[in-house]
Design an enzyme around this catalytic site. Sequence first.
Site, PDB file in Angstrom:
ATOM      1  N   HIS A 198       0.959  -1.113  -0.185  1.00 39.91           N
ATOM      2  CA  HIS A 198       0.083  -0.033   0.196  1.00 39.91           C
ATOM      3  C   HIS A 198       0.859   1.189  -0.142  1.00 39.91           C
ATOM      4  CE1 HIS A 198      -3.418   2.514   0.913  1.00 39.91           C
ATOM      5  NE2 HIS A 198      -2.897   2.883   2.190  1.00 39.91           N
ATOM      6  N   ASN A 199       0.365   2.092  -0.649  1.00 39.86           N
ATOM      7  CA  ASN A 199       1.358   3.437  -0.784  1.00 39.86           C
ATOM      8  C   ASN A 199       2.811   3.076  -0.883  1.00 39.86           C
ATOM      9  OD1 ASN A 199      -0.768   4.956  -0.308  1.00 39.86           O
ATOM     10  ND2 ASN A 199      -0.328   5.507   1.954  1.00 39.86           N
ATOM     11  N   GLU A 257       1.179  -0.430  -5.457  1.00 36.54           N
ATOM     12  CA  GLU A 257       0.251   0.787  -5.677  1.00 36.54           C
ATOM     13  C   GLU A 257       0.714   2.054  -6.268  1.00 36.54           C
ATOM     14  OE1 GLU A 257      -3.160   3.368  -3.272  1.00 36.54           O
ATOM     15  OE2 GLU A 257      -1.861   2.576  -2.228  1.00 36.54           O
ATOM     16  N   GLU A 261      -4.067   4.410  -8.873  1.00 34.16           N
ATOM     17  CA  GLU A 261      -5.255   5.234  -8.360  1.00 34.16           C
ATOM     18  C   GLU A 261      -5.036   6.481  -9.078  1.00 34.16           C
ATOM     19  OE1 GLU A 261      -7.979   5.535  -5.941  1.00 34.16           O
ATOM     20  OE2 GLU A 261      -6.695   4.014  -5.146  1.00 34.16           O
ATOM     21  N   HIS A 280       1.316  11.163  -2.437  1.00 36.30           N
ATOM     22  CA  HIS A 280       0.093  10.998  -1.612  1.00 36.30           C
ATOM     23  C   HIS A 280      -0.590  12.422  -1.796  1.00 36.30           C
ATOM     24  CE1 HIS A 280      -2.117   8.421   0.805  1.00 36.30           C
ATOM     25  NE2 HIS A 280      -2.390   9.139   1.981  1.00 36.30           N
ATOM     26  N   ASP A 293      -0.351   5.979  -7.348  1.00 36.16           N
ATOM     27  CA  ASP A 293      -1.195   7.112  -6.862  1.00 36.16           C
ATOM     28  C   ASP A 293      -0.731   8.447  -7.561  1.00 36.16           C
ATOM     29  OD1 ASP A 293      -3.282   7.733  -5.344  1.00 36.16           O
ATOM     30  OD2 ASP A 293      -2.342   7.567  -3.425  1.00 36.16           O
TER      31      ASP A 293
END
Length: 752
Positions: A303-304, A333, A382, A348, A335
């Site tokens: 994640h992240n 991931e 994302e 983020h 983003d």
Amino acid sequence: VDKPQSSQGDDNLQAMLVGAMMRKIKSRNWKKQRYFKLEDDFMTIWYQSKKAGNVRSTFSVNDVEAVREGHQSEVLLSIADEFPPDRCFTLVFRGRRGNLDLVAESAEEAQSWIWGMRKLIENVENMGEREKLDQWIGEWFKKADKNNDGRMNFKEVQDLLKMMNVDMNEHHAHHLFTMADKSQSGTLENDEFVLFYKMLTQREDVLKVFQEYSVDGQKLSQSNLEDFLREEQLEGDDIQLHAKQLIECYEPSDKAKRMNAMTFDGFLMYLGSAEGSIFNPQQRGIFQDMTQPLCHYFISSSHNTYLMEDQLRGQSSVEGYIRALNRGCRCVEVDCWDGANGEPIVYHGHTFTSKILFKDVVSAVGNYAFKVSQYPVILSIENHCSVEQQRVMAHHLNHILGDRLLKTILDGKAPIRLPSPEDLKGKILVKAKKDGGLEQSLSGMVEDSLNGEVSDDDEAAEIDEDHPHHESIHCRLKSKQRLSKELSDCVVYCKSVHFTSFKHSRIHSKFYEVASFTESKARKHLRDAGAEFVHHNSRQLSRVYPSGFRTDSSNFNPQEMWNAGCQIVALNFQTAGEGMDVNDGLFSQNGCCGYVLKPSFMREADVRFDPEMPQKRDHYHPVVLTVQVISGQQLPKVNIKEDSIVDPLVRVEVHGVPMDQAKQETRYIENNGFNPMWYDTLHFTIHTPELAMVRFVVEDYDKTSKNDFVGQYTLPLSCMQQGYRHIHLLSKDGTSIPPSSLFVYLRIKHLE
């Protein structure tokens, strides 16, 4: 301690022994000259600045995981215009320690250090148990020999015992010192120190077991060893052959070998080896069926991934992707947001974390995706970009990844289920929103539709749901964006969709659709409809990610999500602790390839399994796990205070379905981190052994505050060997801390 033989004739190593002036680079503005040199033990590198009197720093070859050539770190890329790649290299350390970026004076010197370091790392990896131990003793000797005269007086030995976590009265220590001082010089030289160390580490606990099976107390005949393997280690396959192999492999005495016997030394070497460890060596490599649909596997997921620390102001870095992929992670991931000059960036959103270029992330994934596992990598995108920058994203994916990017279904026919990890070897899959489905792409029906939507940021949406009256900084995300056809076309088997309900999914959802759940949503579904969740996950993928409130990038325990059959349980790989320990434990089997086959009752659509009621399933076979914690060996010192010694206790935790969650502790032993003895027995009843993970944690007992963490080891119950076993402990960030271990006796019995 002898030098490794293979090191002596090597020109690169000779150059390293002489040493070299190199630039240590921390950023564009921080570049300092340091003198680097390999010590004569071929294990330690030291460096110091030109200014006389400056402290010199050292690190061990053991700590270095890899050497990268050229501009292969963000720091070196930032100075690429100043120094050519053939003079640059990066030392990558184990665990979470930062890289060391260096620039040599010449390309030849850089080559010497690159190939020399690689050679040293290879030597360490090929070392036998005995060499590792000798080398470890040598490192202690160097630490304790304060005046560098190659010998140790009694005062230095006493200081060393403190460093090694040994609380020994002066009289006993002096007695051992005198016995080891064969030359009666009042000091211990190399070999005498090794002898002192071996007397110090006498293993009474193992001797007891040895003597139970030895007729004369001196050796085990082959048939004594066979009895031990059969009765204690519960081995069934060709025991005769195995006993022969163990003697061949671990017995140091040629005389004993000729008699087909094993001395105590050999027995100790066997119990300290990989075969004598708690983890079954047959489950280390890939041993599972890799031809089932993707949704039948737990998939190691991050994640992240771009973050190196917390998620409000942490560093974003391509290094995050490299580290995760090198740990066997198979779903990362990304983003994405609109960046300057038409280049999408990764960070983020709406926070103060730094930003990196999308194309750099894709390059890193392309370079590192298949270094430790050939099985597919999923890029979980994302997407917050405008249509223009989505086109740029699609261009980078196609251009940088080429035919590794999966763009079409595998055999051109309309599939009815997901392909397998085996089918997708060497492929990178994009998980993102898509216009239409696979069916339309087959018939070429998709037009560049105007109603394609891009995800609302999952986490922002979650924070909004939890604070309905809160004017969130994320409100502007609510407007729908359009989706570019080019990016939509990069999505094949992992189409991100919004989850409505299990009933809705049963009727409408397609096998290639992936829903994402926050941890709190997943918990709610688990409680309300556990069996339906398991059934849903037998036919399609689900992703679960940490709550947006975890701004410190902490993790939940992935076990509760695996209990529901969720495959993509995304954790903050950058954060050490229980969550990552359990994750590392599950994925340490099956070749660390990032895919672990789910138990059969979670894969079959017609089997009903509710993790809340495990006794209701067919083929319910509970077991009792009995762990006798016998002793600990050379536990690392955790408290920096000079004279503090560890007061260790061991906690054994079972992570599994809710009924199986349990923790039990031994008592604590005062002032002994060196060879504490417990002989404490713990019992656990386990209702769903196929899902159970067992975690052994050593802590330093403190009656006034929280206990300090000393070391841990986690593994699946299904990979556990029975009998007398050593558990080789890992540090907080999952790296090994030899020779720290626990010695235990294990039994797993079926409850009739």
